[in-house]
Design an enzyme around this catalytic site. Structure first.
Site, PDB file in Angstrom:
ATOM      1  N   ARG A 190       1.861  64.608-152.767  1.00 50.86           N
ATOM      2  CA  ARG A 190       3.223  65.343-153.748  1.00 50.86           C
ATOM      3  C   ARG A 190       3.993  64.986-154.685  1.00 50.86           C
ATOM      4  NH1 ARG A 190       6.045  68.293-148.895  1.00 50.86           N
ATOM      5  NH2 ARG A 190       7.960  67.515-149.434  1.00 50.86           N
ATOM      6  N   LYS A 194       6.909  67.506-139.424  1.00 53.37           N
ATOM      7  CA  LYS A 194       7.805  69.314-139.009  1.00 53.37           C
ATOM      8  C   LYS A 194       6.442  70.407-139.329  1.00 53.37           C
ATOM      9  CE  LYS A 194      11.311  69.556-142.516  1.00 53.37           C
ATOM     10  NZ  LYS A 194      10.934  68.048-143.038  1.00 53.37           N
TER      11      LYS A 194
END
Ligand code: AP5
Length: 210
Positions: free
Chosen positions: A155, A13
């Protein structure tokens, strides 16, 4: 145009949204990026969100709605936005509808990026982010230039156990939005997100007629 990018964690996305911003002349509104900024800056909201994000759960709807409301009020979002990672459940979808209605707008289209779970886990383990620009890379599929690769980071929520929890939350809360928008009569374009980045982008532009 107001567009929602839907898909599992790691479906692409953010990558596709970033490529699409110039074409649509609209900014990408990514609640995950906004929450990570708040965590980095150590704001009260960031401190509250961090533990929830590290556990792979959803931050409260109210917090996220506040962020989106503020972001949508900025001039660059006046003609439309690309929503990445928002809405995440039916309640957030209703809030977004109400927010856009206040502005005389509505969701024009939803793009659902369909990607197999095995590819998802591989993508997350190879994802690296440039902390200076926020640009997202992948060690195999989209490597950073050498001078940037050295400073890239992983992350915190890309650890395998957290990824599996995020996938579970996605299935339970977010995946039903595909049907939700279909039922609401919003055009939903399903794309094979498992193909190379540029091919997915070309499909996306075709689907949107751009
Ligand atoms: P968020 O940041 O939104 O994470 P996510 O939805 O889990 O999605 P990702 O950012 O992990 O993946 P992506 O689909 O953008 O993939 P990307 O393009 O990076 O949310 C994080 C957390 O914040 C949530 O868990 C929650 O706690 C909280 N949160 C956020 N929004 C919230 C909300 N609305 N409500 C409540 N809580 C919220 O690609 C992944 C990797 O694959 C990259 O390395 C990329 O280079 C690579 N890649 C991309 N496309 C391809 C391709 N076609 N082929 C090969 N590799 C590819």
């Amino acid at each position: 145009m107001d567009l929602i990018l839907l898909g599992a964690p790691g479906a692409g996305k953010g990558t596709q949204g970033a490529l699409l911003t110039k074409t649509l002349g609209a900014p990408k509104i990514a609640t995950g990026d906004m929450l990570r900024d708040a965590v980095r800056q150590g704001t009260p909201l960031g401190l509250q969100a961090k533990a929830v994000m590290d556990a792979g759960q959803l931050v409260s709807d109210d917090i996220v709605l506040g962020l989106v409301r503020e972001r949508l009020s900025r001039p660059d979002a006046a003609a439309g936005a690309i929503f990445d990672g928002y809405p995440r459940n039916v309640a957030q979808a209703a809030s977004l509808d109400a927010l856009l209605a206040e502005l005389g707008r509505r969701i024009d289209a939803v793009v659902y990026l369909d990607v197999h779970d095995d590819a998802i886990v591989e993508r997350m383990s190879g994802r690296r982010t440039d902390p200076e620009t926020g640009t997202v890379y992948h060690v195999v599929h989209n490597p950073a230039p050498d001078e940037i690769a050295a400073r890239c980071v992983q992350r915190a929520d890309d650890a395998e156990a957290t990824v599996r929890e995020r996938l579970e939350v996605y299935r339970r809360s977010t995946a039903p939005l595909v049907e939700h928008y279909r039922q609401a009569g919003v055009p939903v374009h399903t794309l094979d997100g498992g193909r190379p980045i540029d091919e997915v982008q070309a499909d996306l532009r075709r689907a949107l007629g751009r």
